[in-house]
Scaffold this active site. Sequence first.
Site, PDB file in Angstrom:
ATOM      1  CG  ASP A  37      47.204  38.082  53.296  1.00 29.74           C
ATOM      2  OD1 ASP A  37      47.509  39.182  53.777  1.00 29.74           O
ATOM      3  OD2 ASP A  37      46.739  37.963  52.159  1.00 29.74           O
ATOM      4  NE  ARG A  78      48.154  33.427  46.556  1.00 29.72           N
ATOM      5  CZ  ARG A  78      47.886  34.707  46.798  1.00 29.72           C
ATOM      6  NH1 ARG A  78      48.773  35.635  46.490  1.00 29.72           N
ATOM      7  NH2 ARG A  78      46.752  35.059  47.366  1.00 29.72           N
ATOM      8  CD  GLU A 101      52.168  39.011  45.760  1.00 31.80           C
ATOM      9  OE1 GLU A 101      52.138  38.120  44.871  1.00 31.80           O
ATOM     10  OE2 GLU A 101      51.232  39.211  46.546  1.00 31.80           O
TER      11      GLU A 101
HETATM   12  C1  GLC Z   1      48.345  40.145  49.520  1.00 36.22           C
HETATM   13  C2  GLC Z   1      49.233  40.673  50.627  1.00 36.22           C
HETATM   14  C3  GLC Z   1      48.699  42.001  51.115  1.00 36.22           C
HETATM   15  C4  GLC Z   1      48.603  42.963  49.931  1.00 36.22           C
HETATM   16  C5  GLC Z   1      47.800  42.359  48.778  1.00 36.22           C
HETATM   17  C6  GLC Z   1      47.878  43.180  47.515  1.00 36.22           C
HETATM   18  O1  GLC Z   1      47.065  39.875  49.973  1.00 36.22           O
HETATM   19  O2  GLC Z   1      49.306  39.751  51.680  1.00 36.22           O
HETATM   20  O3  GLC Z   1      49.517  42.543  52.107  1.00 36.22           O
HETATM   21  O4  GLC Z   1      48.025  44.158  50.328  1.00 36.22           O
HETATM   22  O5  GLC Z   1      48.301  41.085  48.467  1.00 36.22           O
HETATM   23  O6  GLC Z   1      49.214  43.372  47.113  1.00 36.22           O
END
Ligand code: GLC
Length: 433
Positions: free
Chosen positions: A161, A194, A390
Amino acid sequence: MPAQTVRAILAANDRGGYTVPNNRVYPFQWNWDSAFVAMGFALLDEDRAFTELERLFEAQWPDGMVPHIVFHVDAEGYYPGPEHWGTPATAPRSSGITQPPVAASAAWRIVEAARDRVAAEARARALLPKLFASHAWWHEVRDPDGSGLVRVVNPWETGRDNSPEWDAPLAAVVPTVSVGHLRQDNKRVDPKERPTDDFYNRVMTLVTAARATGWDNRRIAVESAFRVCDIGIQSILIRADRDLAALARALAEPGMAARLEAWADRSAAALAGLVAPDGSWRSKDLVSGRLADASVSAGFLPLYARAASQAEADAAAARFRAWAGRVARMVPSTDPGDPRFDPHRYWRGPVWSVVNFMIADGFAHYGHDDIAARIRRDTGQLTTRHGFAEYFDPVTGAPLGGRDFSWTAAIALLWNLVGVDQPVGGESDPPAA
Ligand code: GLC
């Protein structure tokens, strides 16, 4: 929270045939997360693995696009929800953009390794036309000039992102909305991990403009203020074209396979236009015509696509070693020598298991088994010491973002980093910031 197991995490995130990435931060079905989760599930339960993909394709749009979020049921705590997207999709509701097309590679991997090949082929046969339509959508709607370079129209589509690659193309997007007060993510995870409010304002400006076209994908592809060829998606699509062609051949659909191979050849040839003077592959801003000024981990993915020459792969290995001299854990999402490298913030530095999995696959294909082994070992140490976070800090190894993440657990399974019932270290979600 007690130590978790892979099986317990996937079970806890299972919503009845589809898996949420993480209950606290992402309470819906996400496109590329589900593709990796399906590959992982296949080791436990092939039927469940196919169901994951089928539930994703329930949300496929009539034009072939597979949306990035599927809102099967209502859930609290996520912005932007279905009411903010306002797409025509109703059964189920979905966002209006897509994500990296990993699904075909997942389907082929599951079939190829299936314990019950007959059952797997039957499920794959039903998915094949849908997968093919999604690839046709990429190569036609998202490559309106037939250049071989596919485009994204929103940074969220890249799955990476807030990568520094999108800073310049996003700077040209004049924000027309202010959405910071609506955000939920930065109340559930430390805001330092974030994206910023300014990023959200610009991205939601793109969503607002796309919505104003009535979600007309052909128009959005040429009119969006953000039009970028992402080196990640470009590479993942080439690999997925080849994998889907292999699946089509296995299912006696040679015509489909030939179309897919032709698309893959054209896109692989177009990679030549994405090489920076230092030899690294870059994303390209199709509005300004400039290559991204940031070198990122997705720049290793042409190896995963099998679209590099051996000399190019060897040069990529040298770049990998240079990066490895600067951080403890590979592979940081952004070049650690870049001044914008930030080991805490999302896609501007942290290590992500799914990207590691693809990068290692690419290096192994070109005979760089030492690098592939190093990436697997680093990923294993991060997850066994810190749990299924994550993402991770490449300097200290600290777990970041949400905890008990489905795709991090799926990669641990695929790489056999821990036994499915073996507990690993781990921390529960951090308190709301
Ligand atoms: C965030 C990540 C994306 C992922 C999502 C759910 O938005 O950047 O790549 O698919 O989280 O895990």
